[in-house]
Design a protein around this motif. Sequence first.
Motif, mmCIF file in Angstrom:
data_model
loop_
_atom_site.group_PDB
_atom_site.id
_atom_site.type_symbol
_atom_site.label_atom_id
_atom_site.label_comp_id
_atom_site.label_asym_id
_atom_site.label_seq_id
_atom_site.Cartn_x
_atom_site.Cartn_y
_atom_site.Cartn_z
ATOM 1 N N GLU A 11 0.508 -1.118 0.297
ATOM 2 C CA GLU A 11 0.014 0.107 0.167
ATOM 3 C C GLU A 11 0.798 1.579 -0.172
ATOM 4 O O GLU A 11 0.678 2.037 -0.567
ATOM 5 C CB GLU A 11 -1.226 0.177 1.066
ATOM 6 C CG GLU A 11 -2.011 -1.325 1.206
ATOM 7 C CD GLU A 11 -2.839 -0.766 0.417
ATOM 8 O OE1 GLU A 11 -3.717 0.380 -0.090
ATOM 9 O OE2 GLU A 11 -2.886 -1.981 -0.993
ATOM 10 N N SER A 12 1.754 1.381 0.466
ATOM 11 C CA SER A 12 2.946 2.189 0.592
ATOM 12 C C SER A 12 3.714 2.823 -0.386
ATOM 13 O O SER A 12 3.694 3.886 -1.137
ATOM 14 C CB SER A 12 3.623 2.301 1.556
ATOM 15 O OG SER A 12 3.374 1.844 2.727
ATOM 16 N N ILE A 13 3.460 1.677 -1.491
ATOM 17 C CA ILE A 13 4.482 1.478 -2.760
ATOM 18 C C ILE A 13 3.146 2.390 -4.000
ATOM 19 O O ILE A 13 3.935 3.493 -4.698
ATOM 20 C CB ILE A 13 4.774 0.130 -3.372
ATOM 21 C CG1 ILE A 13 6.036 -0.319 -2.472
ATOM 22 C CG2 ILE A 13 5.108 0.399 -4.829
ATOM 23 C CD1 ILE A 13 6.328 -1.232 -2.913
ATOM 24 N N LEU A 85 -10.127 -7.570 -3.271
ATOM 25 C CA LEU A 85 -10.214 -8.043 -4.474
ATOM 26 C C LEU A 85 -10.131 -6.604 -5.133
ATOM 27 O O LEU A 85 -10.873 -6.245 -6.582
ATOM 28 C CB LEU A 85 -11.705 -8.288 -4.134
ATOM 29 C CG LEU A 85 -11.354 -10.485 -4.133
ATOM 30 C CD1 LEU A 85 -12.877 -10.250 -3.581
ATOM 31 C CD2 LEU A 85 -10.992 -10.977 -4.897
ATOM 32 N N GLN A 86 -11.428 -5.352 -4.695
ATOM 33 C CA GLN A 86 -11.342 -4.193 -4.906
ATOM 34 C C GLN A 86 -10.506 -3.288 -5.578
ATOM 35 O O GLN A 86 -10.699 -3.299 -6.882
ATOM 36 C CB GLN A 86 -12.048 -3.381 -4.050
ATOM 37 C CG GLN A 86 -12.832 -2.025 -5.065
ATOM 38 C CD GLN A 86 -11.618 -1.003 -4.455
ATOM 39 O OE1 GLN A 86 -11.146 -0.787 -3.476
ATOM 40 N NE2 GLN A 86 -11.478 -0.082 -5.462
ATOM 41 N N MET A 87 -9.352 -3.504 -4.262
ATOM 42 C CA MET A 87 -7.976 -2.844 -4.912
ATOM 43 C C MET A 87 -7.410 -3.193 -6.149
ATOM 44 O O MET A 87 -7.239 -2.892 -6.874
ATOM 45 C CB MET A 87 -7.468 -3.131 -3.754
ATOM 46 C CG MET A 87 -6.092 -2.615 -3.718
ATOM 47 S SD MET A 87 -4.901 -2.481 -2.907
ATOM 48 C CE MET A 87 -4.456 -3.677 -2.055
ATOM 49 N N VAL A 88 -7.450 -5.098 -6.159
ATOM 50 C CA VAL A 88 -6.608 -5.961 -7.327
ATOM 51 C C VAL A 88 -7.101 -5.442 -8.293
ATOM 52 O O VAL A 88 -7.057 -5.069 -9.715
ATOM 53 C CB VAL A 88 -7.244 -7.372 -6.891
ATOM 54 C CG1 VAL A 88 -6.271 -7.720 -8.638
ATOM 55 C CG2 VAL A 88 -5.468 -7.413 -5.539
ATOM 56 N N GLY A 89 -8.859 -5.503 -8.582
ATOM 57 C CA GLY A 89 -9.463 -4.572 -9.795
ATOM 58 C C GLY A 89 -9.605 -4.004 -10.215
ATOM 59 O O GLY A 89 -9.078 -3.629 -11.699
ATOM 60 N N LEU A 185 3.072 -9.534 -9.071
ATOM 61 C CA LEU A 185 3.614 -10.370 -7.869
ATOM 62 C C LEU A 185 2.765 -10.472 -6.517
ATOM 63 O O LEU A 185 2.345 -10.994 -5.532
ATOM 64 C CB LEU A 185 5.282 -10.404 -7.745
ATOM 65 C CG LEU A 185 5.960 -11.260 -8.764
ATOM 66 C CD1 LEU A 185 7.460 -10.742 -8.626
ATOM 67 C CD2 LEU A 185 5.628 -12.603 -8.935
ATOM 68 N N SER A 186 3.180 -9.324 -6.710
ATOM 69 C CA SER A 186 1.939 -8.495 -5.657
ATOM 70 C C SER A 186 0.609 -8.841 -5.632
ATOM 71 O O SER A 186 -0.177 -9.504 -4.588
ATOM 72 C CB SER A 186 2.494 -7.484 -4.967
ATOM 73 O OG SER A 186 1.620 -6.439 -6.292
ATOM 74 N N GLU A 187 0.297 -8.862 -6.979
ATOM 75 C CA GLU A 187 -1.619 -8.585 -6.991
ATOM 76 C C GLU A 187 -1.410 -10.705 -6.241
ATOM 77 O O GLU A 187 -2.795 -10.507 -5.887
ATOM 78 C CB GLU A 187 -1.540 -8.710 -8.227
ATOM 79 C CG GLU A 187 -3.264 -9.383 -8.836
ATOM 80 C CD GLU A 187 -3.860 -8.882 -9.550
ATOM 81 O OE1 GLU A 187 -3.344 -10.297 -10.861
ATOM 82 O OE2 GLU A 187 -3.627 -7.750 -10.865
ATOM 83 N N THR A 188 -0.702 -11.594 -6.794
ATOM 84 C CA THR A 188 -0.849 -13.036 -6.528
ATOM 85 C C THR A 188 -0.900 -12.665 -4.943
ATOM 86 O O THR A 188 -1.625 -13.695 -4.577
ATOM 87 C CB THR A 188 0.389 -14.129 -6.721
ATOM 88 O OG1 THR A 188 -0.082 -13.716 -8.542
ATOM 89 C CG2 THR A 188 -0.088 -15.139 -6.875
ATOM 90 N N VAL A 189 0.204 -12.609 -4.374
ATOM 91 C CA VAL A 189 0.005 -12.542 -3.233
ATOM 92 C C VAL A 189 -1.231 -11.878 -2.524
ATOM 93 O O VAL A 189 -1.908 -12.658 -1.281
ATOM 94 C CB VAL A 189 1.361 -11.828 -2.467
ATOM 95 C CG1 VAL A 189 1.220 -12.219 -0.785
ATOM 96 C CG2 VAL A 189 2.928 -12.117 -3.034
ATOM 97 N N LEU A 190 -1.677 -10.509 -2.421
ATOM 98 C CA LEU A 190 -2.647 -9.889 -2.080
ATOM 99 C C LEU A 190 -3.771 -10.458 -2.478
ATOM 100 O O LEU A 190 -5.046 -11.033 -1.435
ATOM 101 C CB LEU A 190 -3.281 -8.471 -2.651
ATOM 102 C CG LEU A 190 -2.046 -7.475 -2.432
ATOM 103 C CD1 LEU A 190 -2.407 -6.583 -3.554
ATOM 104 C CD2 LEU A 190 -2.277 -6.758 -1.042
ATOM 105 N N LEU A 191 -4.269 -12.111 -3.328
ATOM 106 C CA LEU A 191 -5.529 -12.406 -3.010
ATOM 107 C C LEU A 191 -5.214 -13.688 -2.420
ATOM 108 O O LEU A 191 -5.641 -14.097 -2.005
ATOM 109 C CB LEU A 191 -5.357 -13.054 -5.139
ATOM 110 C CG LEU A 191 -5.612 -12.441 -6.239
ATOM 111 C CD1 LEU A 191 -5.558 -12.844 -7.111
ATOM 112 C CD2 LEU A 191 -7.138 -11.568 -6.162
#
Length: 288
Positions: A11-13, A85-89, A185-191
Amino acid sequence: MNQSLFIVWRESIEALLVIGILYAWINQQAEPRRARAYLWAGVTLGLLLSGLLALIILFAGQWLAGAAGEWFQAALVLLASLLILQMVGWMRRHGRTLKQDLLQNADGQLNRRGGLGMLFLAMLAVGREGSETVVFLYGLGVHKQGPELWRFALGGALGLGLAALTFILLQSSSRLISWRRFFVLSETVLLLIGAALLVAGLDRVSGQLMAMELPEQVYSWFGDALWDSSAWLDDASGLGAILANFTGYRAMPSAATVTALACYWGLVSLWLRRLSPKKPPRDLTCPA
């Protein structure tokens, strides 16, 4: 600790990306000094709004006692899963044109409202990321106490430092890491964390349902284990604990847990397939 580190890092990035784009754009304007002051004022207000939300959530959790507090915490954990999910979308839809859209918005805000428009834009950008972080961290850390809570907080602090370092590497256009690879990569970990939050929220809901007078089918659906794999992969220690924290793995899952995870990944697969851009994301580095 690892969960809080990753969430704060990711989130900071995103927040640093927005601030960096706006800052570089301001430096190209005729009077950058005044606009920079409004930018940092907006960043400060966004952080204050996030802190205010954190205090409200903490006080609400303490004020609500007993079953009401458990339901409140379960709702926030499930909300955190939905927000992931909303953030990734959102990044799937807007990541390719993020810099272009942000610069156009900044130009319009500065022309229509002057410095106050820049302040408002920075406040919304930072406040959005900060608010999401607050909800995520609450959902992940609501059950932690004592030394475990301190390690969780330390992970968040380390995430800030790691985010600054990662942002510098990404902005340097290093071949080792790029914005495209970072978001994939970060999307995968977030999910995966979203799935873990879903299961954690379901566990809290199940605990409350077990205390009610309900039909026997409900108890068996939410309380009875379909299998027991704790003998070879316990979810309370070692690799099993890591999988539990990052994927929602349970050694003794109920039918409700298995069904929830199956539906989660099935819907995520269909949803992200529809949201996937036809072209790869454009370069998100800040303009020179």
